[in-house]
Each structure stands twice: as structure tokens, then as C-alpha cells.
Design an enzyme around this catalytic site. Structure first.
Site, PDB file in Angstrom:
ATOM      1  N   ASP A 116       1.048  -1.284  -0.029  1.00 18.94           N
ATOM      2  CA  ASP A 116       0.085  -0.128  -0.153  1.00 18.94           C
ATOM      3  C   ASP A 116       1.167   1.104  -0.004  1.00 18.94           C
ATOM      4  O   ASP A 116       1.548   1.533   0.913  1.00 18.94           O
ATOM      5  CB  ASP A 116      -0.851  -0.037   1.303  1.00 18.94           C
ATOM      6  CG  ASP A 116      -1.955   1.177   1.347  1.00 18.94           C
ATOM      7  OD1 ASP A 116      -1.558   2.292   0.870  1.00 18.94           O
ATOM      8  OD2 ASP A 116      -3.086   0.847   1.736  1.00 18.94           O
ATOM      9  N   HIS A 117       1.159   1.939  -1.255  1.00 13.03           N
ATOM     10  CA  HIS A 117       2.156   2.740  -1.334  1.00 13.03           C
ATOM     11  C   HIS A 117       1.940   3.905  -0.219  1.00 13.03           C
ATOM     12  O   HIS A 117       2.816   4.595   0.138  1.00 13.03           O
ATOM     13  CB  HIS A 117       2.284   3.423  -2.543  1.00 13.03           C
ATOM     14  CG  HIS A 117       1.291   4.341  -3.063  1.00 13.03           C
ATOM     15  ND1 HIS A 117       0.030   4.243  -3.560  1.00 13.03           N
ATOM     16  CD2 HIS A 117       1.345   5.955  -3.283  1.00 13.03           C
ATOM     17  CE1 HIS A 117      -0.536   5.176  -3.782  1.00 13.03           C
ATOM     18  NE2 HIS A 117       0.099   6.237  -3.551  1.00 13.03           N
ATOM     19  N   HIS A 145      -5.856   2.671   1.242  1.00 17.40           N
ATOM     20  CA  HIS A 145      -4.976   3.908   1.768  1.00 17.40           C
ATOM     21  C   HIS A 145      -5.779   4.595   2.927  1.00 17.40           C
ATOM     22  O   HIS A 145      -5.072   5.096   3.931  1.00 17.40           O
ATOM     23  CB  HIS A 145      -4.984   5.279   0.601  1.00 17.40           C
ATOM     24  CG  HIS A 145      -4.515   4.531  -0.636  1.00 17.40           C
ATOM     25  ND1 HIS A 145      -3.462   3.668  -0.779  1.00 17.40           N
ATOM     26  CD2 HIS A 145      -4.567   4.784  -2.048  1.00 17.40           C
ATOM     27  CE1 HIS A 145      -3.052   3.322  -1.873  1.00 17.40           C
ATOM     28  NE2 HIS A 145      -3.958   3.836  -2.731  1.00 17.40           N
TER      29      HIS A 145
HETATM   30  C1  BG6 Z   1      -3.644   4.665  -5.988  1.00 20.96           C
HETATM   31  C2  BG6 Z   1      -5.259   5.058  -6.868  1.00 20.96           C
HETATM   32  O1  BG6 Z   1      -3.754   3.638  -5.296  1.00 20.96           O
HETATM   33  O2  BG6 Z   1      -3.492   5.997  -5.576  1.00 20.96           O
HETATM   34  C3  BG6 Z   1      -5.307   6.178  -7.679  1.00 20.96           C
HETATM   35  O3  BG6 Z   1      -5.331   3.658  -7.589  1.00 20.96           O
HETATM   36  C4  BG6 Z   1      -4.705   7.281  -6.893  1.00 20.96           C
HETATM   37  O4  BG6 Z   1      -6.644   6.147  -8.065  1.00 20.96           O
HETATM   38  C5  BG6 Z   1      -3.560   7.382  -6.149  1.00 20.96           C
HETATM   39  O5  BG6 Z   1      -4.897   8.334  -7.645  1.00 20.96           O
HETATM   40  C6  BG6 Z   1      -3.342   8.302  -5.299  1.00 20.96           C
HETATM   41  O6  BG6 Z   1      -1.860   8.098  -4.927  1.00 20.96           O
HETATM   42  P1  BG6 Z   1      -1.014   9.618  -4.423  1.00 20.96           P
HETATM   43  O7  BG6 Z   1       0.089   8.974  -3.984  1.00 20.96           O
HETATM   44  O8  BG6 Z   1      -1.109  10.312  -5.567  1.00 20.96           O
HETATM   45  O9  BG6 Z   1      -2.022  10.192  -3.206  1.00 20.96           O
END
Ligand code: BG6
Length: 517
Positions: free
Chosen positions: A207-208, A270
Site C-alpha cells: 500500500d504505497h 489508503h
Molecule cells: C492509487 C489509486 O492507489 O492511489 C489512484 O489507484 C490514486 O486512483 C492514487 O490516484 C493516489 O496516490 P497519491 O500517492 O497520488 O496520493
């Protein structure tokens, strides 16, 4: 060693060094990126590896094997990855010497994900690369592929003997991208397939958000300081608001998004991570088991919204075509690969309750959406009002204090509080204590994927999602998804707004309003 004997690390002036926070040993290994010709490898993985190489953070020896259907030669693959790094690396321009050294670690193998014979070729290619680089057989298999391919890839890696169920050396690990399942049943099935191929300790579910510095800083704020933690409970907090707002639409991901929708795309993963880190108890240690145990406890304490109540406790929206400054911004239904009458929500707001001693009765409001007014991720913790307005209601002291964790952009932490306006009258105004990362730390923060790739090499799964965690999160999403399916409806909202009006009504019912960032 008894605690009294444990080595003492002397803080240097202006900087505190925590025991155990020194450089961590990385073991030589090879990464196999399955789906190497895809978007994730181009935008995130290769730029992250390159930045780790720039920082001399990769192990030596190190190897990178790309695997996908596209028929590249090794040189074509290296050339394309260099272009990807040149376009997406946070540090520019590309350092030719560092890149050339990194590129020498790369090789490429073309193959199908569902063809067992292709995995024999992958094996030969991987072993040849290991002989060339001298990497000792430690391997990380990174599934940067569509989720529908996960089961067959895991089955084939296992059947070909590339992925063994063992934690012994040389080790093999597997990294699985989100989405992990599309509901509880499919997540369970996928966990079963994963566990047929390897042990939980070999699995790194990404989960980045957990790789973001500011997300990790939620733990630092709470558990490396003594002044905030005692305040973070039902005794002092009236509500918590978590916002993940994006200005972009679904761009070229219409096909994926039609299947996913906002709950699967952002909330199950997230947003639930942000919630659990905000609400969890202090873990007994900062390690993968202890941290994840506490997060799972929060998920289990959350009262599921029953299917029949989904309409009451959640809001769904979809961005509609909007004219902004004379320009027409297309609505979701006008995006490529989106059905003209699609009912897929691009915005969600919901309220969750955490039924435990710390948080009982405190609403956690969550909202997220595409094409909103601003790009902003923040956690706003609202405190009790003062018990008695000593300076009178008109003095301006009525606004409760707020602690705001700005995850992105303009990363930082703010506290809103009342201060006296200079002058004869006891007039008050809300002001801000403001901590800004950029001002406090000159060094540029690494990208989330840099930290996460390094943690895979280190075998540290603290910032990855555990089997029970992913299932506990889906358990909360399932009844909402069912409720939404039973009553298909989306409230249209304008691009550039904060979502449909029902989102404000959700809070207004309980006498609350969304914080205006
Ligand atoms: C991804 C989603 O996991 O996270 C995207 O699939 C989203 O839809 C993105 O835009 C948001 O990540 P960040 O790091 O730009 O907040």
C-alpha cells in the site's frame, strides 16, 4: 543484554539519534519485475531503483530482471527504462555513471504470465543474470501486473520452483500490488493461493501510502512525543476528519476504475491505513508483527456499517461535466472506457465508529474523490470546545482546537488555537502553529516506492499489509458495497467542488462541518 546495559546513543546538537535507527544492512539479491513493460514499472519502480542506486542504497551485487510479454532485447529494455527514469525520477538529470552501473544489473526475459514453459525461460535468464552479477540467489518477485494475473503467476512461480515456501537462505519473497482482492471472499481466496506458494513472512502486500514519509510520521508524532498522545482519545477529541482529495480525474484508467470504483480504489486500502495509524495503540515494539497487531485491533474495533444502513452512513458521488473558466472539464461518464450511463462512484464520504475504550463515541469521517477542488490529503483531529467562554462568546475563542496532519502536499503538522489580538480589548483570533517539512528538513524526501523496495530487500514487512489486516478491512467494505449494489445511485458533483452536498449533510446531522483547508 539488560536494558541498563543497552548501548546509549548520544544525541548530537540539533539532532536526536534513536537507538536502532542507524543504517540497515541490505543483502545482495535480484528483483524480478513481472509486468516490466507496464505503467507501474515505468513510473514508479525503475525511477525508485535508480534513486536508490544514486544513494548507494542498493545491495552489491544486485540484479534486476524484467519479465513481460513485450519482446525487448536487453538493450532495448535498458534504453526504455532509462527513458522512464529520465521522465519520472525525482532527481534530474540522470547521472550517466550511476545509470550505467545500474543498467548493467538489468536483463530482460519475454514471456506469458499463464504459460508454464515461459517460467523455465525466466529461470534460465535469472540464473544467467545471477552468474553475471554474482548475486547469490536471494530473489524478490514483484507482481506489477493486473490483479487477474496474480493467481496464475503465483502458481507458475511455485510450480517452476522459482518461489519456494521457505524463509531459509537463499530467500525468495513476493511483492503484491494493490488491489488485493475486490471483496472479502476474493481476498481470502487470493490469500489461500499466496500461502500455497509461500509463507506469510515472504509476502509483501503493497500500500504505497505506507511508504510516504508523512504517513510514517503519524507514528513518530504519536509515539516519539509525550505531549500529543494523552490528548488523542474520546476524553478530548470530538471528531476526526480524514480527507484524500485529488484534482485529477480517472485519466486513462477508465477501464480499471469501472471495475474498482472509489471504495476499492482508495478507501479499503489508503484511507483505512490512515485511520488505523491515527487510532491504534502504541505497539510494544516497532516491528512488523507488533505494529500490524495494533492496526488489526483497530480494524476489528470498527463497527461495520450494515448493508441496510449504507445509505445513511455513506455518500456516493460522481463528477459531472463542468464548465470552469470557459473550459469544459469532462465528467466521469465522458472519460475513455467508461460506460455512458456508469453508476460507478468517484467520490465517497462515510462515517465510522471505533468501538474501543479510547475512541468510543468519536466519529471518524472519511472523504475522498477525484476532480475535487484541491489536491490534499490530511487528517484533522478536532478537540473539545473550552468548557466556559471566559472572554465571552464574541471574543473569538469559541473555535475548538484542531491538530492537522498534512500528509500531502505542503507536508507538515499544524495546530489551530486561539490567541489574543494585540490591542486593548480581549479579542481573540484563531492562529496556527505550523511545522513544515520543507523548512525543517533540507533533504528531499524519498518517494514512497524507494522506501518500500528497500524494506522488501531488508525483509522488513512493517510497512506492508498483513493477511488478517487486508481481510479485516474488506470485512468493513463488503456490506457497504452490497448496500450500494442493492440501491445503485450516485450524486453528481461539479469538478472543482468538494463533492456532492450530501457529504456536508452527513456531518451536519451530527452538528459537524468539514474543515475548510
Ligand atoms: C492509487 C489509486 O492507489 O492511489 C489512484 O489507484 C490514486 O486512483 C492514487 O490516484 C493516489 O496516490 P497519491 O500517492 O497520488 O496520493
Amino acid at each position: 543484554m539488560s536494558p541498563a546495559e543497552s548501548p546509549r546513543v548520544e544525541p548530537t546538537v540539533g539532532e536526536t539519534v534513536w537507538p536502532g535507527a542507524g543504517p540497515r544492512e541490505v543483502e545482495p539479491c535480484t528483483f524480478v519485475v513481472l509486468g516490466a513493460s507496464g505503467d507501474l514499472a515505468h513510473r514508479k519502480l525503475v525511477p525508485a531503483f535508480y534513486n536508490l542506486a544514486l544513494d548507494h542504497a542498493l545491495p552489491s551485487p544486485f540484479g534486476l530482471v524484467g519479465y513481460s510479454r513485450t519482446p525487448y532485447t536487453d538493450d532495448q529494455f535498458r534504453g526504455e527504462m532509462k527513458e522512464a527514469a529520465a521522465e519520472h525520477s525525482r532527481r534530474q538529470p540522470i547521472d550517466a555513471t550511476v545509470w550505467d552501473g545500474f543498467a548493467r544489473s538489468m536483463t530482460y526475459c519475454a514471456g506469458e504470465f499463464d504459460d508454464p514453459a515461459s517460467y523455465g525461460r525466466l529461470r534460465a535468464c535469472l540464473e544467467a543474470n545471477e552468474r553475471r552479477t554474482g548475486a547469490p540467489g536471494n530473489r524478490v518477485f514483484y507482481l506489477a501486473t493486473p490483479p487477474s494475473t496474480f493467481p496464475e503467476i503465483l502458481g507458475n512461480l511455485s510450480a517452476s520452483g522459482l518461489l519456494k515456501k521457505s524463509a531459509s537462505s537463499p530467500w525468495s519473497r513476493v511483492v503484491i500490488e494493490k488491489p488485493f482482492g475486490r471483496d472479502l471472499a476474493s481476498a481470502r481466496r487470493l490469500n489461500e493461493i499466496v500461502h500455497r506458494a509461500c509463507d506469510e513472512r515472504q509476502v509483501f502486500r503493497i500500500d504505497h501510502y505506507l511508504g510516504k514519509e508523512t504517513v510514517q510520521n503519524i507514528l513518530a508524532l504519536r509515539f516519539a512525543n509525550s505531549i500529543f498522545e494523552p490528548l488523542l482519545s474520546r476524553r478530548h477529541v470530538t471528531q476526526v476528519q480524514i480527507t484524500v482529495a485529488e484534482t485529477l480525474g480517472v485519466e486513462d484508467r477508465g477501464g480499471y476504475y469501472e471495475e474498482a470504483g472509489v471504495l476499492r480504489d482508495m478507501v479499503q486500502n489508503h484511507m483505512m491505513q490512515l485511520l488505523t495509524l491515527t487510532a491504534m495503540e502504541a505497539p510494544v515494539a516497532f516491528d512488523a508483527d507488533a505494529v500490524r497487531d495494533e492496526k488489526v485491533k483497530v480494524l476489528r474495533a470498527i463497527r461495520p456499517i450494515p448493508e441496510s444502513e449504507a445509505g445513511r452512513f455513506t455518500v456516493r458521488g460522481q463528477y459531472q461535466e463542468t464548465r470552469i473558466d470557459g473550459r469544459v472539464v469532462p465528467g466521469y461518464r465522458g472519460e475513455r472506457k467508461v460506460a455512458p450511463g456508469s453508476m460507478v462512484p468517484t467520490f465517497a464520504a462515510l462515517v465510522l465508529g471505533v468501538d474501543n475504550w479510547r475512541w468510543a463515541g468519536v466519529p471518524f469521517y472519511l472523504r475522498t474523490g477525484k476532480r475535487l477542488a484541491r489536491q490534499l490529503t490530511e487528517i484533522a483531529i478536532h478537540f473539545e470546545s473550552i468548557p466556559h467562554p471566559l472572554f465571552g462568546h464574541d471574543a473569538g475563542s469559541d473555535r475548538p482546537n484542531t491538530l492537522i496532519l498534512r500528509i500531502q502536499p505542503d507536508e507538515g503538522i499544524a495546530i489551530r488555537f486561539a490567541a489574543k489580538v494585540p490591542g486593548e480589548a480581549m479579542q481573540l483570533r484563531e492562529v496556527t502553529f505550523d511545522f513544515r517539512y520543507r523548512a525543517a528538513f533540507p533533504e528531499e524526501a524519498p518517494e514512497a516506492y524507494e522506501r518500500l523496495l528497500l524494506d522488501c530487500i531488508l525483509g522488513d514487512a512493517t510497512l506492508f499489509t498483513r493477511e488478517d489486516e487486508v481481510e479485516a478491512s474488506w470485512r468493513l467494505m463488503d456490506p457497504i458495497l452490497e448496500g450500494w449494489k442493492a440501491h445503485p445511485r450516485v450524486s453528481p458533483y461539479d469538478c472543482g467542488s468538494w463533492g456532492p452536498p450530501e457529504s456536508d449533510e452527513l456531518l451536519a446531522r451530527e452538528g459537524h462541518v468539514w474543515r475548510k483547508p
